[in-house]
Design a protein around this motif. Sequence first.
Motif, PDB file in Angstrom:
ATOM      1  N   ARG A   1       0.856  -1.190   0.000  1.00 14.23           N
ATOM      2  CA  ARG A   1       0.000   0.000   0.000  1.00 14.23           C
ATOM      3  C   ARG A   1       0.888   1.234   0.000  1.00 14.23           C
ATOM      4  N   TYR A   2       0.497   2.218  -0.810  1.00 10.98           N
ATOM      5  CA  TYR A   2       1.267   3.454  -0.889  1.00 10.98           C
ATOM      6  C   TYR A   2       0.310   4.637  -0.763  1.00 10.98           C
ATOM      7  N   THR A   3       0.666   5.570   0.107  1.00 14.68           N
ATOM      8  CA  THR A   3      -0.108   6.792   0.275  1.00 14.68           C
ATOM      9  C   THR A   3       0.670   7.942  -0.353  1.00 14.68           C
ATOM     10  N   TYR A   4       0.074   8.568  -1.338  1.00 16.46           N
ATOM     11  CA  TYR A   4       0.712   9.682  -2.031  1.00 16.46           C
ATOM     12  C   TYR A   4       0.598  10.954  -1.209  1.00 16.46           C
ATOM     13  N   GLN A   5       1.402  11.955  -1.573  1.00 18.18           N
ATOM     14  CA  GLN A   5       1.435  13.218  -0.832  1.00 18.18           C
ATOM     15  C   GLN A   5       0.088  13.913  -0.800  1.00 18.18           C
ATOM     16  N   ASP A   6      -0.759  13.651  -1.805  1.00 18.93           N
ATOM     17  CA  ASP A   6      -2.085  14.281  -1.834  1.00 18.93           C
ATOM     18  C   ASP A   6      -3.123  13.493  -1.035  1.00 18.93           C
ATOM     19  N   GLY A   7      -2.692  12.408  -0.360  1.00 23.87           N
ATOM     20  CA  GLY A   7      -3.596  11.592   0.442  1.00 23.87           C
ATOM     21  C   GLY A   7      -4.205  10.421  -0.304  1.00 23.87           C
ATOM     22  N   ASN A   8      -3.988  10.339  -1.610  1.00 29.51           N
ATOM     23  CA  ASN A   8      -4.494   9.233  -2.415  1.00 29.51           C
ATOM     24  C   ASN A   8      -3.810   7.934  -1.971  1.00 29.51           C
ATOM     25  N   VAL A   9      -4.602   6.897  -1.710  1.00 27.32           N
ATOM     26  CA  VAL A   9      -4.069   5.613  -1.257  1.00 27.32           C
ATOM     27  C   VAL A   9      -4.284   4.577  -2.362  1.00 27.32           C
ATOM     28  N   VAL A  10      -3.197   3.853  -2.693  1.00 18.46           N
ATOM     29  CA  VAL A  10      -3.251   2.850  -3.749  1.00 18.46           C
ATOM     30  C   VAL A  10      -2.692   1.534  -3.221  1.00 18.46           C
ATOM     31  N   ASP A  11      -3.433   0.447  -3.445  1.00 19.54           N
ATOM     32  CA  ASP A  11      -2.939  -0.908  -3.174  1.00 19.54           C
ATOM     33  C   ASP A  11      -2.270  -1.400  -4.451  1.00 19.54           C
ATOM     34  N   TRP A  12      -0.954  -1.503  -4.420  1.00 18.03           N
ATOM     35  CA  TRP A  12      -0.174  -1.911  -5.578  1.00 18.03           C
ATOM     36  C   TRP A  12       0.100  -3.402  -5.552  1.00 18.03           C
ATOM     37  N   GLU A  13       0.106  -4.002  -6.719  1.00 21.18           N
ATOM     38  CA  GLU A  13       0.644  -5.340  -6.941  1.00 21.18           C
ATOM     39  C   GLU A  13       1.791  -5.122  -7.924  1.00 21.18           C
ATOM     40  N   THR A  14       3.013  -5.101  -7.408  1.00 21.01           N
ATOM     41  CA  THR A  14       4.168  -4.750  -8.227  1.00 21.01           C
ATOM     42  C   THR A  14       4.971  -5.999  -8.582  1.00 21.01           C
ATOM     43  N   HIS A  15       5.120  -6.223  -9.884  1.00 22.35           N
ATOM     44  CA  HIS A  15       5.926  -7.328 -10.413  1.00 22.35           C
ATOM     45  C   HIS A  15       7.331  -6.784 -10.637  1.00 22.35           C
ATOM     46  N   VAL A  16       8.313  -7.390  -9.973  1.00 21.47           N
ATOM     47  CA  VAL A  16       9.687  -6.924 -10.127  1.00 21.47           C
ATOM     48  C   VAL A  16      10.488  -8.006 -10.846  1.00 21.47           C
ATOM     49  N   PHE A  17      11.249  -7.561 -11.831  1.00 28.04           N
ATOM     50  CA  PHE A  17      12.065  -8.443 -12.649  1.00 28.04           C
ATOM     51  C   PHE A  17      13.536  -8.109 -12.460  1.00 28.04           C
ATOM     52  N   VAL A  18      14.385  -9.052 -12.846  1.00 23.13           N
ATOM     53  CA  VAL A  18      15.831  -8.872 -12.840  1.00 23.13           C
ATOM     54  C   VAL A  18      16.299  -9.040 -14.281  1.00 23.13           C
ATOM     55  N   ALA A  19      17.237  -8.187 -14.698  1.00 24.17           N
ATOM     56  CA  ALA A  19      17.825  -8.295 -16.031  1.00 24.17           C
ATOM     57  C   ALA A  19      19.282  -7.863 -15.956  1.00 24.17           C
TER      58      ALA A  19
END
Length: 141
Positions: free
Chosen positions: A79-97
């Motif tokens: 979960r990430y809360t932006y400076q404007d108060g907007n809250v987003v539940d992220w599903e982040t796929h991270v890759f290696v290259a």
Amino acid sequence: MIRHWWRGLRPKRRLGAGIAVLHAGTVLLVRRGDNALWDVPGGGADAGESPEDTARRELREETGLSVGALRSLGVFPHRYTYQDGNVVDWETHVFVAEFAGGEPRALDDAAEVRWWPLSALPGDVSDATRAYFAALQAVRA
């Protein structure tokens, strides 16, 4: 009425992706322009975009680089809360290259770009990025 009020309070859900580009014991990181924290190059998916395509697009937009084969590091819900108060539940796929050449530049929403030794990663990162680092250290050990 209450149902509409509750809908407005629920966090938005988003899909994101990033790439940990590796080169000679280092990883390429960007300092984000919005919060000044270090992170792997990455960001939110466009409608219908796959995580792999998102990761490649974001790497190109933020650093000017392209890479070859991607390997999945993992999927990291956070979960990430932006400076404007907007809250987003992220599903982040991270890759290696592996680094494929070129000169990385801070572009788009990256304020700075830098190669960091895997043995001395920065501390000014989000909790999500700290989880990416832990996973990266585990696979590199």
